[in-house]
Design a protein around this motif. Structure first.
Motif, PDB file in Angstrom:
ATOM      1  N   GLN A 106       0.708  -1.262  -0.199  1.00  0.00           N
ATOM      2  CA  GLN A 106      -0.008  -0.095   0.005  1.00  0.00           C
ATOM      3  C   GLN A 106       0.864   1.199   0.244  1.00  0.00           C
ATOM      4  OE1 GLN A 106      -2.480  -0.491   3.353  1.00  0.00           O
ATOM      5  NE2 GLN A 106      -3.757  -2.042   2.621  1.00  0.00           N
ATOM      6  N   THR A 107       0.538   2.164  -0.931  1.00  0.00           N
ATOM      7  CA  THR A 107       1.159   3.486  -1.036  1.00  0.00           C
ATOM      8  C   THR A 107       0.080   4.423  -0.585  1.00  0.00           C
ATOM      9  OG1 THR A 107       0.824   3.787  -3.312  1.00  0.00           O
ATOM     10  CG2 THR A 107       2.829   2.762  -2.623  1.00  0.00           C
ATOM     11  N   TRP A 108       0.553   5.426   0.199  1.00  0.00           N
ATOM     12  CA  TRP A 108      -0.258   6.472   0.763  1.00  0.00           C
ATOM     13  C   TRP A 108      -0.043   7.842   0.156  1.00  0.00           C
ATOM     14  CZ3 TRP A 108      -4.405   5.165   3.641  1.00  0.00           C
ATOM     15  CH2 TRP A 108      -4.287   3.930   4.377  1.00  0.00           C
ATOM     16  N   PRO A 109      -1.251   8.432  -0.121  1.00  0.00           N
ATOM     17  CA  PRO A 109      -0.826   9.947  -0.636  1.00  0.00           C
ATOM     18  C   PRO A 109      -0.121  10.718   0.535  1.00  0.00           C
ATOM     19  CG  PRO A 109      -3.329   9.192  -0.806  1.00  0.00           C
ATOM     20  CD  PRO A 109      -2.422   8.254   0.042  1.00  0.00           C
ATOM     21  N   THR A 110       0.775  11.515  -0.252  1.00  0.00           N
ATOM     22  CA  THR A 110       1.591  12.387   0.643  1.00  0.00           C
ATOM     23  C   THR A 110       1.054  13.557   1.365  1.00  0.00           C
ATOM     24  OG1 THR A 110       2.270  13.550  -1.410  1.00  0.00           O
ATOM     25  CG2 THR A 110       3.679  11.732  -0.753  1.00  0.00           C
ATOM     26  N   ASP A 111      -0.156  13.768   1.044  1.00  0.00           N
ATOM     27  CA  ASP A 111      -0.791  15.015   1.446  1.00  0.00           C
ATOM     28  C   ASP A 111      -1.667  14.586   2.671  1.00  0.00           C
ATOM     29  OD1 ASP A 111      -2.652  13.747  -0.382  1.00  0.00           O
ATOM     30  OD2 ASP A 111      -3.628  15.449  -0.785  1.00  0.00           O
ATOM     31  N   ILE A 112      -1.828  13.419   3.072  1.00  0.00           N
ATOM     32  CA  ILE A 112      -2.725  13.073   4.243  1.00  0.00           C
ATOM     33  C   ILE A 112      -1.963  13.404   5.424  1.00  0.00           C
ATOM     34  CG2 ILE A 112      -4.081  11.298   5.402  1.00  0.00           C
ATOM     35  CD1 ILE A 112      -4.794  10.257   2.628  1.00  0.00           C
ATOM     36  N   ALA A 113      -2.180  14.018   6.380  1.00  0.00           N
ATOM     37  CA  ALA A 113      -1.428  13.862   7.645  1.00  0.00           C
ATOM     38  C   ALA A 113      -1.883  12.735   8.607  1.00  0.00           C
ATOM     39  CB  ALA A 113      -1.782  15.269   8.407  1.00  0.00           C
ATOM     40  N   PRO A 114      -0.984  12.280   9.262  1.00  0.00           N
ATOM     41  CA  PRO A 114      -1.315  11.341  10.409  1.00  0.00           C
ATOM     42  C   PRO A 114      -2.101  11.865  11.496  1.00  0.00           C
ATOM     43  CG  PRO A 114       1.097  11.903  10.716  1.00  0.00           C
ATOM     44  CD  PRO A 114       0.516  12.774   9.408  1.00  0.00           C
ATOM     45  N   LEU A 115      -3.281  10.950  11.780  1.00  0.00           N
ATOM     46  CA  LEU A 115      -4.074  11.547  13.110  1.00  0.00           C
ATOM     47  C   LEU A 115      -3.618  10.546  14.230  1.00  0.00           C
ATOM     48  CD1 LEU A 115      -7.560  11.185  11.046  1.00  0.00           C
ATOM     49  CD2 LEU A 115      -5.979  13.271  11.596  1.00  0.00           C
ATOM     50  N   GLN A 116      -3.747  11.338  15.308  1.00  0.00           N
ATOM     51  CA  GLN A 116      -3.542  10.608  16.663  1.00  0.00           C
ATOM     52  C   GLN A 116      -4.896  10.158  17.091  1.00  0.00           C
ATOM     53  OE1 GLN A 116      -1.804  13.267  19.832  1.00  0.00           O
ATOM     54  NE2 GLN A 116      -1.530  11.601  20.924  1.00  0.00           N
ATOM     55  N   LEU A 117      -4.859   8.813  17.321  1.00  0.00           N
ATOM     56  CA  LEU A 117      -6.299   8.031  17.640  1.00  0.00           C
ATOM     57  C   LEU A 117      -6.558   8.313  19.016  1.00  0.00           C
ATOM     58  CD1 LEU A 117      -5.744   4.822  15.510  1.00  0.00           C
ATOM     59  CD2 LEU A 117      -7.112   6.746  15.149  1.00  0.00           C
ATOM     60  N   SER A 118      -5.401   8.197  19.952  1.00  0.00           N
ATOM     61  CA  SER A 118      -5.666   8.611  21.450  1.00  0.00           C
ATOM     62  C   SER A 118      -4.962   9.616  22.001  1.00  0.00           C
ATOM     63  CB  SER A 118      -5.380   7.140  22.187  1.00  0.00           C
ATOM     64  OG  SER A 118      -4.101   6.852  22.030  1.00  0.00           O
ATOM     65  N   GLY A 119      -5.374  10.011  23.175  1.00  0.00           N
ATOM     66  CA  GLY A 119      -4.775  11.177  24.032  1.00  0.00           C
ATOM     67  C   GLY A 119      -3.367  10.661  24.226  1.00  0.00           C
ATOM     68  N   GLN A 120      -2.364  11.674  24.668  1.00  0.00           N
ATOM     69  CA  GLN A 120      -1.076  11.127  25.162  1.00  0.00           C
ATOM     70  C   GLN A 120      -1.474  10.747  26.590  1.00  0.00           C
ATOM     71  OE1 GLN A 120       1.358  14.626  24.970  1.00  0.00           O
ATOM     72  NE2 GLN A 120       1.940  14.151  22.719  1.00  0.00           N
ATOM     73  N   VAL A 121      -0.544   9.640  26.864  1.00  0.00           N
ATOM     74  CA  VAL A 121      -0.359   8.913  28.067  1.00  0.00           C
ATOM     75  C   VAL A 121       0.493   9.781  29.043  1.00  0.00           C
ATOM     76  CG1 VAL A 121      -0.132   7.053  29.509  1.00  0.00           C
ATOM     77  CG2 VAL A 121      -1.068   6.881  27.134  1.00  0.00           C
TER      78      VAL A 121
END
Length: 125
Positions: A106-121
């Motif tokens: 799988q190759t991802w588009p470069t313009d999609i920013a990663p999302l943080q799924l949970s809050g920082q511990v």
């Protein structure tokens, strides 16, 4: 009766029938179908767990031997004929799975920013 109780009851019935078949087969039937097993009683307790599980197959094979319908010389012919084909299909299939798996990366588009799924511990101090 719950589903677990029904399964447990089925296993108890299966094991009970298997115990009866094992007792009869290992005392009477083994001598009748295998002349090499006559008067060889030491190894028979080792067969009890297997007979408990596959008692329908044991009864079927015993019936074939007693009725004379068993073809002893040709009993392993079908598996041996399949060895050559399976011996080639398995390595070819494994190689095909690896090649297909590597080609489907799988190759991802470069313009999609990663999302943080949970809050920082937070570290407990």
């Amino acid at each position: 009766m719950t589903q677990a109780e029904a399964i447990l009851m089925g296993l108890r019935i299966w094991g009970s029938i298997g115990a009866v078949v094992a007792a009869i087969f290992l005392t009477i039937g083994m001598d009748r179908i295998d002349e090499d097993a006559r008067e060889a009683y030491i190894f028979r307790p080792l067969l009890i767990p297997g007979v408990l599980v596959i008692w329908p197959l044991v009864l079927w094979r015993w019936y074939l031997f007693e009725s004379g319908r068993e073809r002893w010389p040709g009993r392993y012919d079908p598996p041996r004929r399949a060895h050559f084909v399976v011996g080639w299909l398995l390595p070819i299939g494994i190689c095909a799975i690896i090649v297909i798996g590597l080609s489907q990366r799988q190759t991802w588009p470069t313009d999609i920013a990663p999302l943080q799924l949970s809050g920082q511990v937070e570290a407990a101090q």
